[in-house]
Enzyme design. Structure first.
Site, short mmCIF file in Angstrom:
data_model
loop_
_atom_site.label_atom_id
_atom_site.label_comp_id
_atom_site.label_asym_id
_atom_site.label_seq_id
_atom_site.Cartn_x
_atom_site.Cartn_y
_atom_site.Cartn_z
N ASP A 438 0.90 -1.12 -0.14
CA ASP A 438 0.10 0.09 0.09
C ASP A 438 0.91 1.15 0.09
O ASP A 438 1.95 1.12 0.60
CB ASP A 438 -0.99 0.13 1.36
CG ASP A 438 -1.62 1.15 1.60
OD1 ASP A 438 -2.51 1.82 0.74
OD2 ASP A 438 -1.34 1.65 2.60
N ASP A 636 -1.55 -0.59 6.26
CA ASP A 636 -1.75 0.02 7.49
C ASP A 636 -3.20 0.42 7.79
O ASP A 636 -3.50 0.65 9.07
CB ASP A 636 -0.94 1.03 7.61
CG ASP A 636 -1.37 2.38 6.61
OD1 ASP A 636 -1.64 2.15 5.40
OD2 ASP A 636 -1.39 3.43 6.89
#
Ligand code: ADP
Ligand code: MG
Length: 764
Positions: A438, A636
């Site tokens: 990500d 996250d």
């Protein structure tokens, strides 16, 4: 994985210590015994920790049910683990001592029997020790007192129609013992022309001695494999210095409460989690994060139980105690992982359960073969070869091969800031060939700041007020950056109404009588808001690697706030390392393609998937999986959670949201991307250890069966074994049963020692 965990939580969980498990076959027996209890939903038994983890319905299951079920199966209930650690420790050392004492007694007697039996080697031995009746008398306590445990466990198994390694040992030594006893009583019956019979009491006694030695070493080494976790538990200090009414007093750790003020002097361990209220110091958090550089702490900083205060005095307010601290959570997670079963182990367990009956069959065939077609004295060779087969095939090493490696591997991970959820994740990580990262918060630090503000027709402070008010309900790093910007400029923020986060796109809310919609270009286009000349401005911002956020007030785009985020310092280093390891890397982001490209270039990633909504992230992973890729996803945020769950291996950044961590298989406590290649290397090393262990276990347990059964006779059928090998192979190439016992004991020791080697593994 996450779903499983939630289900398990709604029922009751208990970890039991189980006594008397000796081999892989025992694992299935205990699992069956416990899962047959009415109300037990699932059972997972670990041979290396000697624990059973059960999930059960509390109103149906009592400790008494468990005790009875275990006793019927031939095992003992040795308490609930975690409840009383000192008691557990004490019992463990007691078991090790018992094993040692039994071994020493057996070794002493066996040595005398051995000296007495080897007339030709030790002619100086007093002749009464060579008397068969004396040898018999010495062998009897070894066989039936020290060796009683094997009979007892074999008998209990037999009553349930099962077998285990005790069956093999009891059977093998009894055959040697009873055969020798018959020879002692009726020597003339065994006389063959030209051959005087001998007795084999030494064989029976030495086999038992060696098995006991193996058990002793095994018990000791099992303790070492879980050392990582024992060390963690010792980090909790026993007392703390609490301030109340201006006075300081020493309080036992159990009496500390939330909101107490605790004083920390240099060199002391932090007793509970809390927030610093006074002082300045450096704190060594290596135990939690694996990071050896101390972290500076001043007012407002969080401190964690088990870390060490290095330089200054600190005072902090306790906010979490006992089993709620970060340290306790970490211990719980590691223990759960250590107790869980790797998929590879399930297969081994099944093999082991068929193993013993097969071995007994082979032993019978061996006996019959040599009795019918073997060299003289046929009965002796037939008996001894059958004994060798029974003894060499004990599957104890097979049972230890996987769990010991998993325990050392997960422990090693926790020391390096890598928390593995379970054995399955650790096993899987080595297969990963594609790593998806990500962007925001993973490749970048996730703490962006506002860099540019462009408005059309309204003042800058006004656009910031709208933006920050709308974002004040947002947890997204971009939202936090905008709120911070308003704070810095002392711009009053008002309470949003009807706040709605649009994951992967932006947010919308009502501020006063205005409706505010803000987010990326896609969101504006989707709503049909014209961008006009602001679009050009946004493109330029993106080309600089900044993320432009459009702000629309009452359906009209009024300005852009650009935020920029910096790369994590270790991002490009770990990307390089992963490329070197042959992994394919993909950057996944909800951000626009231009900004994404700039960040990807900085990090060194070539493949980019941008403007992805959370469900598109999931679909992208599914696509790769359909192409046969084994995908690790690193993320996250809340919006990454579905992707983390979809990936074969979900890796959460420790500083990320709880939801991401909950959905992940591995958590990088240190929030350091180097943890990704480290995890994969750790998994590769663990799997390598497991494979080596299984090889050794199979090698000893099955590879040597043909030799024990006497195939070497084919080469030595006219009694031509060289002199130097005669002790090992006799005249005809038949393996001495004592050596079979030695090999069997060595197999467990080899496997455990090999697993312990993993604790020297350095993943950097
Ligand atoms: P990433 O995948 O990089 O972590 P997200 O999926 O969280 O990014 O967000 C994708 C894009 O959606 C962001 O780049 C931003 O343009 C927009 N966005 C998301 N959340 C917000 C927010 N709270 N405020 C403004 N824009 C947002
Ligand atoms: Mg993110």
């Amino acid at each position: 994985m996450a779903i499983q965990k939630i289900n398990a939580d709604s029922n009751h969980k208990m970890n039991l210590n189980v006594g008397g498990m000796t081999c892989a076959a025992c694992v299935l027996h205990v699992e069956n015994a416990l899962s047959n209890i009415h109300g037990v939903l699932s059972v997972n038994v670990n041979l290396a920790t000697e624990r059973a983890a059960i999930v059960y319905l509390s109103d149906l299951v009592t400790i008494n049910n468990i005790k009875i079920a275990l006793a019927e199966a031939g095992y003992t209930f040795a308490g609930i683990s975690d409840e009383d650690r000192e008691q557990e420790q004490f019992l463990r050392t007691q078991v090790i001592k018992d094993h040692r004492n039994h071994f020493l007694i057996a070794a002493f007697l066996a040595a005398i029997i051995f000296l007495g039996s080897m007339k030709t080697w030790f002619p100086w031995i007093p002749s009464f020790l060579q008397n068969w009746y004396v040898l018999w008398a010495l062998a009897t306590p070894v066989q039936f007192w020290i060796g009683w445990q094997f009979y007892r466990r074999a008998w209990i198994a037999a009553k349930r129609g099962t077998t285990n390694m005790n069956t093999l040992i009891a059977l093998g030594t009894s055959v040697a013992y009873l055969f020798s006893a018959s020879i002692t009583l009726f020597p003339s019956f065994f006389n063959a022309p030209g051959i005087t019979p001998t007795v084999y009491f030494d064989t029976a006694a030495i086999i038992i001695t060696l098995v006991l030695l193996g058990q002793f070493l095994e018990a000791r080494a099992k303790g070492q494999t879980s050392e990582a976790i024992t060390n963690l538990k010792d980090l909790q200090p026993k007392t703390a210095l609490v301030v109340s009414n201006g006075k300081q007093r020493i309080v036992p750790i159990q009496q500390i409460c939330v909101d107490d003020l605790v004083v920390l002097k240099p060199g002391e361990r932090v007793p509970a989690d809390g927030q610093v209220t006074k002082g300045f110091s450096e704190v060594d958090e290596a135990t939690l994060t694996g990071e050896s550089m101390p972290t500076e702490k001043t007012i407002g900083a969080l401190v964690y139980a088990g870390t060490i205060n290095k330089s200054g005095n600190l005072e902090f307010r306790v906010n979490k105690i006992g089993k709620y601290t970060a340290l306790a959570n970490m211990i719980e997670m590691v223990e759960e992982a250590q107790g869980s079963k790797a998929p590879i182990q399930a297969m081994v367990d099944i093999v082991a359960s068929y193993f013993v009956p097969v071995v007994i069959t082979i032993a019978i065939i061996t006996f019959v073969t040599w009795f019918l077609i073997g060299p003289e004295p046929t009965l002796t060779f037939a008996v001894l070869n059958a004994v060798s087969v029974l003894v060499i095939a004990c599957p104890c090493a097979l049972g230890l091969a996987t769990p010991t490696a998993i325990i050392v591997g997960t422990g090693k991970g926790s020391q390096n800031g890598i928390l593995v959820r379970n054995a399955e994740s650790l096993e899987l990580a080595h297969k990963v060939d594609t790593v998806i990262l990500d962007k925001t918060g993973t490749i970048t630090t996730g703490t962006p700041s506002v860099t540019n503000i462009v408005t059309t027709g309204i003042p800058e402070s006004e656009i910031i007020r709208f933006a920050a008010s709308a974002e004040s309900g947002s947890e997204h790093p971009i939202g936090i950056a905008i709120v911070n910007c308003a704070k810095e400029r002392r711009i009053e923020v008002s309470e949003p109404r009807d706040f709605r986060a649009l994951p992967g796109q932006g947010v919308e809310a009502k501020i006063g009588r205005f409706s505010v919609t803000m987010g990326n270009r896609k969101l504006m286009q989707h709503n049909g808001y014209p961008l006009e000349q602001l679009d050009k401005v946004a493109i330029d911002m993106a080309a600089d690697g900044k993320t432009p956020i459009f702000i629309a007030v009452d359906q009209e785009v009024k300005g852009i706030i650009a935020v920029a985020d910096s790369l994590r310092p270790e991002s490009s280093e770990s990307v390089k390392e992963m490329k070197r390891m042959g992994l394919d890397l993909v950057m996944l982001t909800g951000d626009n393609p231009r900004t994404a490209q700039v960040i990807a270039n900085q990090a060194g990633i070539n493949t980019i998937l941008s403007e992805m909504m959370p469900e598109q992230k999931v679909a992208a992973i599914k696509n790769l999986q359909q192409l046969g890729k084994i995908v690790a996803m690193v993320g996250d945020g809340i919006n990454d959670a579905p992707a983390l769950a979809q990936a074969n291996l979900g890796i959460a950044i420790g500083s990320g949201t709880d939801i991401a961590i909950e959905a992940a298989d591995i958590t990088l406590v240190q929030s350091d991307l180097r943890g990704i290649p480290k995890s994969i290397k750790l998994s590769r090393a663990t799997i390598k250890t497991i494979k080596q262990n299984l090889f050794w276990a199979f090698f000893y347990n099955t590879g040597l069966i043909p030799i024990a059964a006497g195939v070497l006779y084919l080469f030595f059928s006219n009694g031509t074994v060289p002199n130097s090998l005669q002790y090992f192979l006799g005249n005809y190439g038949f393996l001495n049963p004592v050596l079979a016992a030695g090999a069997m004991a060595m197999s467990s020791v080899t496997v455990i020692t090999n697993s312990l080697r993993l604790s020297r593994f350095n993943p950097s």
